[in-house]
Design an enzyme around this catalytic site. Structure first.
Site, PDB file in Angstrom:
ATOM      1  N   THR A  66       0.864  -1.180   0.000  1.00  0.00           N
ATOM      2  CA  THR A  66       0.000   0.000   0.000  1.00  0.00           C
ATOM      3  C   THR A  66       0.899   1.228   0.000  1.00  0.00           C
ATOM      4  O   THR A  66       1.522   1.539   1.027  1.00  0.00           O
ATOM      5  CB  THR A  66      -0.909   0.027   1.250  1.00  0.00           C
ATOM      6  OG1 THR A  66      -1.650  -1.185   1.308  1.00  0.00           O
ATOM      7  CG2 THR A  66      -1.867   1.204   1.187  1.00  0.00           C
TER       8      THR A  66
ATOM      9  N   LYS B 177      -7.920   1.381  -2.807  1.00  0.00           N
ATOM     10  CA  LYS B 177      -7.531   0.955  -1.445  1.00  0.00           C
ATOM     11  C   LYS B 177      -7.441   2.165  -0.509  1.00  0.00           C
ATOM     12  O   LYS B 177      -7.930   2.123   0.623  1.00  0.00           O
ATOM     13  CB  LYS B 177      -6.183   0.223  -1.546  1.00  0.00           C
ATOM     14  CG  LYS B 177      -5.401   0.091  -0.268  1.00  0.00           C
ATOM     15  CD  LYS B 177      -5.846  -1.064   0.579  1.00  0.00           C
ATOM     16  CE  LYS B 177      -5.029  -1.119   1.873  1.00  0.00           C
ATOM     17  NZ  LYS B 177      -5.543  -2.063   2.830  1.00  0.00           N
TER      18      LYS B 177
HETATM   19  P1  NAD Z   1       5.893  -5.630   7.547  1.00  0.00           P
HETATM   20  O1  NAD Z   1       6.693  -4.469   8.018  1.00  0.00           O
HETATM   21  O2  NAD Z   1       5.429  -6.648   8.525  1.00  0.00           O
HETATM   22  O3  NAD Z   1       6.716  -6.417   6.397  1.00  0.00           O
HETATM   23  C1  NAD Z   1       7.422  -5.800   5.376  1.00  0.00           C
HETATM   24  C2  NAD Z   1       8.584  -6.673   4.993  1.00  0.00           C
HETATM   25  O4  NAD Z   1       9.283  -6.050   3.913  1.00  0.00           O
HETATM   26  C3  NAD Z   1       9.590  -6.859   6.126  1.00  0.00           C
HETATM   27  O5  NAD Z   1       9.866  -8.237   6.308  1.00  0.00           O
HETATM   28  C4  NAD Z   1      10.821  -6.082   5.656  1.00  0.00           C
HETATM   29  O6  NAD Z   1      12.040  -6.629   6.122  1.00  0.00           O
HETATM   30  C5  NAD Z   1      10.672  -6.214   4.151  1.00  0.00           C
HETATM   31  N1  NAD Z   1      11.395  -5.190   3.401  1.00  0.00           N
HETATM   32  C6  NAD Z   1      11.479  -3.859   3.644  1.00  0.00           C
HETATM   33  N2  NAD Z   1      12.248  -3.269   2.719  1.00  0.00           N
HETATM   34  C7  NAD Z   1      12.659  -4.244   1.881  1.00  0.00           C
HETATM   35  C8  NAD Z   1      13.498  -4.248   0.731  1.00  0.00           C
HETATM   36  N3  NAD Z   1      14.043  -3.130   0.257  1.00  0.00           N
HETATM   37  N4  NAD Z   1      13.723  -5.443   0.129  1.00  0.00           N
HETATM   38  C9  NAD Z   1      13.180  -6.583   0.605  1.00  0.00           C
HETATM   39  N5  NAD Z   1      12.384  -6.630   1.684  1.00  0.00           N
HETATM   40  C10 NAD Z   1      12.141  -5.477   2.312  1.00  0.00           C
HETATM   41  O7  NAD Z   1       4.652  -4.995   6.753  1.00  0.00           O
HETATM   42  P2  NAD Z   1       3.266  -5.720   6.408  1.00  0.00           P
HETATM   43  O8  NAD Z   1       2.323  -5.544   7.546  1.00  0.00           O
HETATM   44  O9  NAD Z   1       3.533  -7.063   5.846  1.00  0.00           O
HETATM   45  O10 NAD Z   1       2.743  -4.724   5.264  1.00  0.00           O
HETATM   46  C11 NAD Z   1       3.252  -4.758   3.942  1.00  0.00           C
HETATM   47  C12 NAD Z   1       2.386  -3.840   3.092  1.00  0.00           C
HETATM   48  O11 NAD Z   1       1.037  -4.325   3.117  1.00  0.00           O
HETATM   49  C13 NAD Z   1       2.326  -2.389   3.593  1.00  0.00           C
HETATM   50  O12 NAD Z   1       2.324  -1.505   2.512  1.00  0.00           O
HETATM   51  C14 NAD Z   1       1.016  -2.344   4.366  1.00  0.00           C
HETATM   52  O13 NAD Z   1       0.460  -1.047   4.407  1.00  0.00           O
HETATM   53  C15 NAD Z   1       0.166  -3.294   3.550  1.00  0.00           C
HETATM   54  N6  NAD Z   1      -0.948  -3.916   4.303  1.00  0.00           N
HETATM   55  C16 NAD Z   1      -0.749  -4.346   5.569  1.00  0.00           C
HETATM   56  C17 NAD Z   1      -1.824  -4.900   6.274  1.00  0.00           C
HETATM   57  C18 NAD Z   1      -1.640  -5.391   7.695  1.00  0.00           C
HETATM   58  O14 NAD Z   1      -2.673  -5.589   8.384  1.00  0.00           O
HETATM   59  N7  NAD Z   1      -0.423  -5.600   8.174  1.00  0.00           N
HETATM   60  C19 NAD Z   1      -3.083  -5.015   5.660  1.00  0.00           C
HETATM   61  C20 NAD Z   1      -3.239  -4.603   4.344  1.00  0.00           C
HETATM   62  C21 NAD Z   1      -2.158  -4.040   3.668  1.00  0.00           C
END
Ligand code: NAD
Length: 325
Positions: free
Chosen positions: A109, A190
């Site tokens: 997102t 979204k």
């Molecule tokens: P998170 O922080 O748990 O996971 C993100 C992952 O990306 C981490 O493991 C991190 O190490 C990795 N990462 C960061 N930079 C990187 C890079 N340059 N190369 C490779 N890996 C990298 O986040 P999340 O909760 O999984 O959310 C991910 C996306 O999904 C966000 O944009 C969030 O807004 C969206 N989202 C989250 C939820 C939720 O409830 N958590 C729901 C819908 C959408």
């Protein structure tokens, strides 16, 4: 209809709270010949999933390495800056190798401008590659259950839509995979959804609070809203007042759900988007200030965003003040 798409090689970048369960569904459900290459800057989680699926999920050394091994890549990283780095880093990014004919899907997102910039770069340098924004909804619980929704940045007539829908239905509900019209419109959809959901949670918290302070039992109020014109899913299934709806995050101490910091992030992106497109947005600044404050408040940080009820001073121990009815 039997699956027409094989996905013999697939890459997944970003194995966090959402990415890891999404990858797990793919590893469990893709045909047995499919090979999956994964990368995350946090090596521990990469090692974990590789150990969980030996001979199936393989460790890659960078986003570029993933791109060199596979035909289809999914990305799920936190913010626009991470998406830029994953795709555009000149040394280690996906686009630093030949990605002609590859299918690239970003589920993060992020802001629409970054997504369009990545797409433009890909279109200019690799015209035969296809890049899509496809943010998700449904939270970590939905990702684990395999019930998330996907908002696809393409038209219903896009030549890849069946292929994308097939892949996404391995991680989510087919009926909630929605082509939104064109590039970056999955993100626009979204962000406007989360803006609306965030505003409703604030309004719902205030409405419950004023009713309860006037002497109403929140269970009565919930029935009134459900029967009246205010009916909405935040008042029902995600009720911000604890112990009105047993499965709402509030009833479990706001522990499971959509973190208030993520709501702050999405809300801020939505307010920026509104400005960018010239949308009159009277609730934006006050909503953003509210989620910003709640994100920084120790009583609320890391909890479900409906904790905004607590932040606004709502009464949580109301049961102690009723006569047990
Ligand atoms: P998170 O922080 O748990 O996971 C993100 C992952 O990306 C981490 O493991 C991190 O190490 C990795 N990462 C960061 N930079 C990187 C890079 N340059 N190369 C490779 N890996 C990298 O986040 P999340 O909760 O999984 O959310 C991910 C996306 O999904 C966000 O944009 C969030 O807004 C969206 N989202 C989250 C939820 C939720 O409830 N958590 C729901 C819908 C959408």
């Amino acid at each position: 209809m039997s699956a027409p798409f094989e996905f013999k090689t697939l890459g997944f970048i970003g194995l966090g709270a959402m990415g890891k369960p999404m990858l797990t569904h793919l590893a469990n459900k893709l045909p047995s010949e499919s090979q999956i290459y994964v990368f995350d800057v946090a090596e521990k989680v990469v090692d974990e999933v590789c150990a969980q699926f030996p001979n199936r999920v393989h460790k890659a050394s960078s986003a570029r390495d993933v791109a060199q091994q596979v035909e289809t890549i999914m990305t799920m990283v936190p913010e626009g800056a991470h998406v830029r780095s994953v795709y555009l880093d000149p040394r280690n990014g996906v686009c630093s190798t030949d990605i002609s004919n590859k299918l690239l899907i970003d589920c993060s997102t992020i802001d629409t401008a970054t997504s369009l910039a990545v797409k433009d770069h890909i279109t200019q340098n690799f015209p035969a590659a296809s890049f899509y924004d496809s943010p998700v909804s449904g939270g970590v619980v939905g990702a684990v259950k395999g019930t998330i929704a996907f908002f696809l940045g393409c038209a219903e007539t896009d030549p890849n839509v069946d292929r994308l829908t097939h892949l996404m239905s391995l991680m989510g509900k087919r009926e909630n995979i929605i082509p939104c019209g064109g590039p970056s419109l999955g993100l626009a959809a979204k962000l406007s959804n989360n803006y609306l959901s965030g505003i409703i949670a604030i309004a719902c918290s205030e409405a419950f609070d004023m009713g309860m302070r006037s002497g109403l039992d929140p269970r009565t109020l919930a029935k009134v809203y459900a029967a009246g014109t205010a009916q909405n899913t935040i008042c029902d299934r995600f009720c911000p007042v604890p112990d009105v709806y047993p499965e709402a995050p509030s009833s479990g101490g706001y522990k499971e759900g959509f973190k208030v910091q993520l709501m702050r992030k999405d809300f801020s992106l939505a307010v920026d988007m509104a400005k960018l497109v010239g949308s009159n947005n009277v609730l934006g600044e006050v909503g953003l200030a509210t989620y910003d404050g709640a994100s920084k408040d120790d009583r609320c940080r890391d909890l479900d965003s409906r904790v905004v009820y607590r932040y606004l001073g709502g009464q949580e121990d109301w049961q102690d003040h009723t006569n047990g009815s």
